[in-house]
Design an enzyme around this catalytic site. Structure first.
Site, mmCIF file in Angstrom:
data_model
loop_
_atom_site.group_PDB
_atom_site.id
_atom_site.type_symbol
_atom_site.label_atom_id
_atom_site.label_comp_id
_atom_site.label_asym_id
_atom_site.label_seq_id
_atom_site.Cartn_x
_atom_site.Cartn_y
_atom_site.Cartn_z
ATOM 1 N N SER A 65 -2.364 -16.479 33.512
ATOM 2 C CA SER A 65 -3.509 -15.948 32.768
ATOM 3 C C SER A 65 -4.752 -16.808 32.925
ATOM 4 O O SER A 65 -5.278 -16.952 34.020
ATOM 5 C CB SER A 65 -3.119 -15.782 31.296
ATOM 6 O OG SER A 65 -4.108 -15.121 30.564
ATOM 7 N N PRO A 498 0.270 -25.768 16.147
ATOM 8 C CA PRO A 498 0.751 -26.349 17.402
ATOM 9 C C PRO A 498 0.499 -25.398 18.563
ATOM 10 O O PRO A 498 0.615 -24.184 18.421
ATOM 11 C CB PRO A 498 2.253 -26.522 17.153
ATOM 12 C CG PRO A 498 2.591 -25.459 16.150
ATOM 13 C CD PRO A 498 1.372 -25.330 15.274
ATOM 14 N N SER A 499 0.129 -25.941 19.708
ATOM 15 C CA SER A 499 -0.024 -25.128 20.905
ATOM 16 C C SER A 499 1.319 -24.528 21.295
ATOM 17 O O SER A 499 2.373 -25.123 21.057
ATOM 18 C CB SER A 499 -0.557 -25.994 22.052
ATOM 19 O OG SER A 499 -0.420 -25.338 23.293
#
Length: 542
Positions: A65, A498-499
C-alpha cells in the site's frame, strides 16, 4: 494434500530462521526480502479457505500500500470482497510462523479443525502492485496454490480495489459486475458519465483536476479509466505516474504523504485553487487538497469526503422519498469538527470504531446505507440488500430524478472496499451536483488543527486501549498523564495507539491552533516515551 505441501515447492520457499510475523489490519507487511515463505504459505491457506467456503473464490493481494518501495505485504480477500475473517487472522499467523519441519503437521491440524473437504475445487484470484519485489512474490503464492491443489487466476498488476471487485463479481456470478479490468472500468465509467449528463456542470464546479498517482498502480488504472469516458466529462491531469522505477513508489507523494505531512507533492505544478487529488500506492486511499492564492495548503481528507457524501446521500434519499437508515462510521482519528458537523448540521448518526477498515466496514453493515471513511482517505459506502432493492425499484419506476441519480451514484460505488478511483468519482459527482469547487467544499466547516507523530518503543504491545482506541488502559498512568495534558490546551484532544505494523506508538492530537496541536502531540509523545519504554531520544518537537 498435506503430504504434498511439504514436498512440492517448500524447498524453494523455506522459512529458515526468519523472525515472527503477524497478520494485522493490513495483512502481513514488512521488508520484501523476508516474505517469500509467507507468500507460499498464504497460497496454501487461500486454497484451504476457498474449500471451507465451498469453492468460492478467495483473493490474494500482494501489496504494501502506502509503505516505501522496499516493503511488501499480502492480504487475503474473503468471498464477499471483505477482509479476511478475524478468526482466520490467527490461523494465518500460525501458518506463516510454523517451522519448516512443522508445516505439514500445522496444515494437517488445520484441515481437521476446520473440517476442510479436500475434494472441493478451490479457486484463488491473485493481484499485485508495481513494486519490484511483487512479481517474484506472486510466483511464491502460485507455488503454494499448486501445492495445495487449487486453481489460480493471476490478474497481474491491478489495484487492490480491482482485485476485491473481481472476487465479488465471480462469487455473485455476475450480479455485481463482470470480473475483468474491462468490466470494472465500464461499470464505473458508464455510471459516472450518466450521472454527469443528468446534473451537468453548474455553479463553481470545474471539470479539471490534477491527480497524484504516487508512482503506483493507480496511474495505470486511471489511464485505462480515462479511455472509457468522454474527455469533456472530466479532465484528469496525471502526475507521479512513473511505475517503471519502483523506488519512486510513495516517495514524497501519495495520499499518506499528503495527509501526514500536510503538504502537496513537490512534483505537482501548484496552480492556485486547482483541485488536486492523491491516491496511495495501491489506490485504495484518496485525499483532496489545494493551494490558495497565498500558497497556503488546504487538505480535504477522509473526514471531508465522508461528510460530503453522507450529506448528499441524505439529500437524495429525502428528495426521492425512499426511507432508509443512513449512518456514518469513523475512527478516533476523525477530526472533532467533522463529527460535530455530521451530528449537528447533517443530523446523521455517527459510530466510532477502532482503526482499520475491516472494523469500519463491519459496523457500516448495521445501516441500510453505511458511509465509512478513515481520516487517511480509506473508505466507501455500503448498501444493504433492502437499500439496493428500494433504490433500483424507485429508479426503474422513474418516480423521481433523485431516485435515478441515487441509483447511478450507487453503481459508481465499489462497495466491497475503499477504492480511490471510485471514491474520487463520487466526490466529483457531488461537487458537480452542488455546483461547488474545492473552496466551497472546504468552507462547509472548519477543521481543528491536528498533528500525528510516532514514538519508537521496544515493544508496542505494552500499549493497550479501549473505547475504540480513544482511551489507553496500559501502561498504568499514561492515560491520566494524557488527560492532564489535554486540559492545558483549548479544544484539546489526544490519544495514543500501538502501530499495527512496527514497534512505534502513534500519537494524535488536536487543538485550537496548529502550534497548540503540535505542542500537545509533543508533550504526549514525551509521556509515551517515559511510560511505555521509549527507544533512543524522545521525538523532537515539531
Amino acid at each position: 494434500m498435506a503430504g504434498q505441501v511439504q514436498k512440492i515447492g517448500l524447498e524453494k520457499h523455506p522459512k529458515g530462521n526468519q523472525g515472527r510475523i503477524q497478520y494485522g489490519t493490513a495483512g502481513f507487511r514488512t521488508k520484501a526480502e523476508i516474505l517469500d515463505h509467507v507468500m507460499y504459505r498464504m497460497g496454501v491457506l487461500a486454497t484451504l479457505r476457498s474449500r471451507v467456503k465451498n469453492g468460492s473464490v478467495i483473493g490474494v493481494m500482494i501489496t504494501a500500500s502506502h509503505n516505501p518501495a522496499p516493503d511488501n505485504g499480502v492480504k487475503l480477500v474473503d468471498p464477499a470482497g471483505e477482509m479476511l475473517e478475524q478468526a482466520w487472522e490467527g490461523i494465518a499467523t500460525q501458518v506463516a510462523n510454523a517451522d519448516d519441519g512443522d508445516l505439514e503437521n500445522v496444515i494437517n491440524q488445520l484441515v481437521q479443525e476446520q473440517k476442510v473437504d479436500l475434494s472441493i475445487e478451490a479457486n484463488v484470484y491473485i493481484g499485485r502492485d508495481t513494486r519490484p519485489s511483487s512479481d517474484a512474490l506472486s510466483k511464491a503464492v502460485l507455488d503454494g496454490i499448486e501445492a495445495a491443489g487449487g486453481k489460480a487466476k493471476d490478474y497481474g498488476v491491478v489495484t487492490t480495489p480491482q482485485l476485491h471487485y473481481f472476487v465479488v463479481c465471480e462469487n455473485t456470478k455476475g450480479g455485481y459486475g463482470e470480473p475483468s479490468n474491462e468490466g470494472y472500468f465500464k461499470k464505473l465509467a458508464q455510471a459516472f458519465m450518466d450521472f454527469k449528463e443528468t446534473v451537468r456542470n453548474k455553479g463553481n464546479y470545474n471539470n479539471e483536476l490534477d491527480l497524484d498517482c504516487a508512482n503506483g498502480v493507480g496511474a495505470i488504472s486511471t489511464k485505462d479509466f480515462i479511455k472509457a469516458i468522454n474527455p469533456q466529462v472530466l479532465k484528469i491531469n496525471i502526475y507521479n505516474d512513473n511505475v517503471e522505477d519502483g523506488q519512486l513508489l510513495n516517495s514524497k507523494c501519495g495520499a499518506d504523504f499528503v495527509k501526514v505531512q500536510q503538504k502537496s507533492p513537490e512534483t505537482l505544478p501548484g496552480i492556485a485553487n486547482r483541485r488536486c487529488v492523491s491516491f496511495d500506492g495501491d489506490a485504495d486511499r484518496v485525499v483532496y487538497f489545494y493551494m490558495d492564492n497565498s500558497e497556503v495548503f488546504h487538505l480535504l481528507d477522509g473526514d471531508r469526503i465522508a461528510t460530503l457524501i453522507a450529506g448528499y446521500l441524505k439529500q437524495l434519499l429525502a428528495e426521492s422519498g425512499i426511507v432508509l437508515d443512513l449512518g456514518l462510521v469513523q475512527t478516533a482519528y476523525a477530526n472533532g469538527s467533522s463529527t460535530e458537523y455530521i451530528t449537528n448540521n447533517l443530523d446523521v448518526p455517527v459510530a466510532c470504531v477502532p482503526t482499520g477498515v475491516k472494523h469500519l466496514h463491519h459496523k457500516a453493515l448495521d445501516f441500510d446505507v453505511g458511509v465509512y471513511f478513515e481520516a487517511n482517505g480509506h473508505g466507501t459506502v455500503v448498501y444493504s440488500q433492502k437499500a439496493q432493492d428500494s433504490i433500483n425499484n424507485a429508479a426503474a419506476e422513474a418516480k423521481t430524478e433523485s431516485a435515478k441519480m441515487l441509483k447511478l451514484f450507487m453503481d459508481m460505488t465499489n462497495q466491497c472496499v475503499g477504492d480511490a478511483l471510485s471514491d474520487m468519482l463520487q466526490v466529483e459527482s457531488v461537487l458537480c451536483a452542488k455546483g461547488w469547487d474545492v473552496q466551497d467544499w472546504f468552507l462547509s466547516y472548519q477543521d481543528l488543527p491536528n498533528r500525528q507523530m510516532k514514538v519508537r518503543v521496544a515493544d508496542r504491545t505494552v500499549i493497550q486501549t479501549t473505547d475504540a482506541e480513544r482511551k489507553c488502559v496500559q501502561p498504568q498512568g499514561l492515560q491520566s498523564a494524557i488527560d492532564e495534558l489535554v486540559t492545558k490546551f483549548p479544544k484539546g484532544r489526544s490519544f495514543v495507539r500501538p502501530s499495527g505494523t512496527e514497534d512505534v506508538v502513534r500519537v494524535y492530537s488536536e487543538s485550537d491552533t496548529q502550534d497548540n496541536a503540535d505542542q500537545l502531540a509533543y508533550e504526549v509523545g514525551l509521556a509515551v516515551h517515559k511510560l511505555a519504554g521509549g527507544v533512543g531520544e524522545p521525538t523532537p518537537k515539531p
